[in-house]
Design a protein around this motif. Structure first.
Motif, short mmCIF file in Angstrom:
data_model
loop_
_atom_site.label_atom_id
_atom_site.label_comp_id
_atom_site.label_asym_id
_atom_site.label_seq_id
_atom_site.Cartn_x
_atom_site.Cartn_y
_atom_site.Cartn_z
N GLN A 189 0.62 -1.34 -0.03
CA GLN A 189 -0.24 -0.16 0.22
C GLN A 189 0.78 1.68 -0.24
N GLN A 223 2.20 4.65 1.22
CA GLN A 223 1.67 5.42 1.95
C GLN A 223 0.59 7.26 1.78
N ASP A 255 -0.39 10.74 2.58
CA ASP A 255 0.48 12.06 3.52
C ASP A 255 -0.62 13.14 3.86
N GLU A 263 -8.12 3.19 5.31
CA GLU A 263 -7.18 4.31 3.96
C GLU A 263 -7.55 3.41 3.32
N SER A 306 -8.68 4.76 -0.66
CA SER A 306 -8.17 4.54 -1.64
C SER A 306 -8.31 3.61 -3.00
N ALA A 332 -3.75 7.72 -2.41
CA ALA A 332 -3.72 7.75 -0.78
C ALA A 332 -3.17 8.50 -0.27
N ALA A 350 -5.47 9.08 3.71
CA ALA A 350 -5.14 8.96 4.86
C ALA A 350 -5.38 10.51 5.41
#
Length: 264
Positions: free
Chosen positions: A118, A120, A122, A174, A178, A204, A208
Motif C-alpha cells: 500500500q 503511504q 500524506d 485508508e 484509496s 493515498a 490518509a
C-alpha cells in the motif's frame, strides 16, 4: 440422435465460457481496483472474492453489485465492517456475467498473488488536494467542490455529494478509500473524473487525510459557524441594499419636492 443431444450441451458450454470471459473484463472495469486483479481483496479492509463461498450464489453477487452491501462480514475468519456502495450503472446482465466469472475463482484464494504494498499517504498533501490548494495531476476537480468534512474549509464545502467526515469508517479505512478513489463506484463521481483519474499517490494522500479527519472529534458548536456567518452577512447586505433601493424609488413628499426645487 446422440450428436443432436450433444449440440445443445456444447452450445451451452460455449455460452458459459463467453459469459465468463465477458465477466472477467467487467470485473476488471468495475471491481478490480478495490478487490484486486485476482479478487484477493485487501486484508482487514476489503474482503476477498476468490475462495469466498458467497460468490457461488449468483443472486447474492448480483444484489451486492447493483445495490451495495455493508458489514459486518466475515470471510476466512477475518471480519470486515466497511460499506460497498451500489453500482446501478452495472446492468443486471453485466452483474450476472461478473458473478459467473467469480464462480470460476472459487477455491483459488490460496493461489492468488499477495497484494501490492500500500502506498503511504500524506495527510497534509491530501488536505491540500481536497481543498484545491494543490491541483490534481490530471485536472480533476477538488473534492471540496462537491463534498464537505467537519472543520475543514471556512465555508465547509459543496453539498452535491455526501459529507465525508466518516467516510473512512464507512468505506474500508485508508486501503478501501484509496482503492475506491482510483476506481469510483458512484455514477456522478465516475463521470466527473472520466478521463481525469486520480493517481495512486493522490488517492493515498486523500485517503490518509480522510482517515485523519474521521479520527478527530468535531466541535458541533463551531462545525459550520463560518458558513452560517458568511451566509448571514450576505443576506443582511442584500436586505439593506433592497431597502436602500426602495427608499430611493419611493414617491417624494411635498416638502421634499419643495426643498429639492430650492436647492437648484
Amino acid at each position: 440422435m446422440k450428436g443432436k443431444r450433444f449440440f445443445p450441451l456444447a452450445l451451452l458450454l460455449a455460452l458459459s465460457v463467453a459469459l465468463a470471459q465477458d465477466g472477467k473484463a467487467l470485473y476488471g472495469q468495475y471491481c478490480a481496483a478495490c478487490h484486486g486483479p485476482e479478487a484477493q481483496g485487501i486484508p482487514g479492509a476489503i474482503p476477498p472474492l476468490a475462495g469466498n463461498p458467497r460468490v457461488q450464489e449468483e443472486a447474492y453477487v448480483v444484489k451486492a453489485v447493483r445495490e451495495g452491501i455493508s458489514g459486518p462480514l466475515e470471510v476466512g475468519g477475518v471480519s470486515y465492517s466497511g460499506v460497498m456502495p451500489p453500482m446501478p450503472q452495472v446492468s443486471e446482465a453485466q452483474a450476472r456475467a461478473i458473478a459467473q466469472y467469480l464462480k470460476g475463482l472459487s477455491g483459488a484464494q490460496a493461489e492468488a498473488p499477495a497484494p501490492a504494498p500500500q502506498v503511504q499517504g500524506d495527510p497534509a498533501l491530501g488536505r491540500a488536494l481536497y481543498l484545491g490548494q494543490k491541483a490534481l495531476q490530471n485536472g480533476g476537480a477538488p473534492c471540496q467542490a462537491c463534498h464537505t468534512v467537519a472543520g475543514v474549509g471556512f465555508l465547509g464545502g459543496g453539498s452535491l455529494g455526501r459529507d465525508l467526515t466518516d467516510a473512512a469508517k464507512r468505506l474500508g479505512g485508508e486501503a478501501g478509500l484509496s482503492a475506491l478513489l482510483q476506481n469510483p463506484a458512484f455514477p456522478v463521481m465516475r463521470e466527473a473524473y472520466k478521463g481525469r483519474p486520480l493517481t495512486e499517490a493522490e488517492a493515498a494522500a486523500l485517503a490518509a487525510f480522510l482517515v485523519q479527519v474521521s479520527n478527530e472529534v468535531p466541535r458541533p458548536a463551531s462545525l459550520y459557524l463560518g458558513r452560517y456567518l458568511v451566509a448571514g452577512l450576505v443576506l443582511l447586505s442584500i436586505l439593506l441594499l433592497y431597502q436602500a433601493i426602495l427608499w430611493q424609488l419611493r414617491p417624494k413628499s411635498l416638502a421634499e419636492r419643495i426643498q429639492s426645487q430650492l436647492r437648484r
